[in-house]
Scaffold this motif. Structure first.
Motif, PDB file in Angstrom:
ATOM      1  N   GLU A  18       0.836  -1.194   0.000  1.00  0.00           N
ATOM      2  CA  GLU A  18       0.000   0.000   0.000  1.00  0.00           C
ATOM      3  C   GLU A  18       0.871   1.243   0.000  1.00  0.00           C
ATOM      4  O   GLU A  18       2.023   1.212   0.418  1.00  0.00           O
ATOM      5  CB  GLU A  18      -0.938   0.015   1.205  1.00  0.00           C
ATOM      6  N   SER A  19       0.304   2.323  -0.499  1.00  0.00           N
ATOM      7  CA  SER A  19       0.979   3.607  -0.534  1.00  0.00           C
ATOM      8  C   SER A  19       0.002   4.663  -0.054  1.00  0.00           C
ATOM      9  O   SER A  19      -1.090   4.804  -0.594  1.00  0.00           O
ATOM     10  CB  SER A  19       1.455   3.940  -1.947  1.00  0.00           C
ATOM     11  N   TYR A  31      -4.932   6.699  -2.364  1.00  0.00           N
ATOM     12  CA  TYR A  31      -4.513   5.505  -1.630  1.00  0.00           C
ATOM     13  C   TYR A  31      -4.406   4.357  -2.626  1.00  0.00           C
ATOM     14  O   TYR A  31      -5.395   3.981  -3.266  1.00  0.00           O
ATOM     15  CB  TYR A  31      -5.534   5.177  -0.540  1.00  0.00           C
ATOM     16  N   TYR A  32      -3.181   3.833  -2.777  1.00  0.00           N
ATOM     17  CA  TYR A  32      -2.930   2.717  -3.686  1.00  0.00           C
ATOM     18  C   TYR A  32      -2.691   1.453  -2.874  1.00  0.00           C
ATOM     19  O   TYR A  32      -1.999   1.493  -1.849  1.00  0.00           O
ATOM     20  CB  TYR A  32      -1.719   3.003  -4.569  1.00  0.00           C
ATOM     21  N   CYS A  53      -0.242  -2.217  -7.740  1.00  0.00           N
ATOM     22  CA  CYS A  53      -1.107  -1.420  -6.874  1.00  0.00           C
ATOM     23  C   CYS A  53      -1.987  -0.499  -7.724  1.00  0.00           C
ATOM     24  O   CYS A  53      -1.517   0.121  -8.670  1.00  0.00           O
ATOM     25  CB  CYS A  53      -0.265  -0.579  -5.912  1.00  0.00           C
ATOM     26  N   VAL A 174       5.156  -2.639  -7.802  1.00  0.00           N
ATOM     27  CA  VAL A 174       6.001  -2.975  -6.658  1.00  0.00           C
ATOM     28  C   VAL A 174       6.705  -4.277  -6.974  1.00  0.00           C
ATOM     29  O   VAL A 174       6.095  -5.337  -6.974  1.00  0.00           O
ATOM     30  CB  VAL A 174       5.170  -3.111  -5.363  1.00  0.00           C
TER      31      VAL A 174
END
Length: 202
Positions: A18-19, A31-32, A53, A174
């Protein structure tokens, strides 16, 4: 930060990436997130591969036609709510709002209030089937009311809402297997060959 080789007991696992932080509602807060299932087997190295993501909350922006913008008072705003989140988009707000949402069956509420051409106007709109990953653009424009406002000879302004939706394709890669994992037993470096099993679970 992760080690080059992570050792785990044999079994089924889920990797999550998550990012950013998922909030009910906030400005400029995309929000990724993503997750991937994998299995660790005894004496084998498991390559996870890429985790893609995607935007996992809802992006909302407001646009006004030039004709309407010229007639809007400084008190004009659009109150947008989705789930447990709520934001007020004032007349000069340039930022995007981001809202947390369930996977399905979300409803967005947009309530415009303010003075338009000297009259207090309100416009309410409900939008169904809003989903995470979507960018909802609310476009407000001005139309003339069919019934003239007789008292002062002008017309009472009405608003027409044109809502469009597009899916944001801002994906983040990622790569969890970027480094080459060397055989701990010193086996063949040819990536086409399977690595030699180690003594314990990997």
């Amino acid at each position: 930060d992760m080690p080059e080789v992570y050792t785990a007991e044999a079994g089924s696992y889920i990797i999550k990436a998550e990012s950013g932080e998922l909030k009910n509602a906030d400005w400029d807060a995309p929000y990724y997130a993503a997750q991937k299932d994998f299995v660790v087997e005894v004496n084998k190295i498991t390559a996870i591969g890429d985790v893609v993501c995607k935007l996992s909350n809802v992006k909302v922006t407001i646009e006004y036609s030039q004709e309407l913008l010229a007639m809007m008072g400084d008190d004009c705003k659009v109150n947008v709510s989705l789930g447990k989140g709520m934001l007020d988009f004032v007349k000069s707000e340039p930022r995007a709002g981001y809202f947390a949402a369930d996977d399905e069956n979300n409803r967005l509420y947009a309530y415009f209030t303010g003075t338009v051409d000297g009259f207090v106007d309100t416009t309410y709109r409900e939008i169904d089937n809003v989903k995470p990953g979507e960018w909802r653009i609310l476009r407000y424009s001005l139309k003339q009311n069919d019934t003239p406002y007789v008292e002062n000879g002008s017309f009472s302004a009405g608003l027409v809402v044109d809502v469009t939706c597009s899916v944001v394709e801002h994906n983040v890669m990622v790569d969890v297997s970027e480094d080459i994992m060397e055989d701990p037993e010193g086996g063949n470096d040819d990536p086409g060959d399977d690595p030699k099993p180690s003594e314990g679970p990997v």
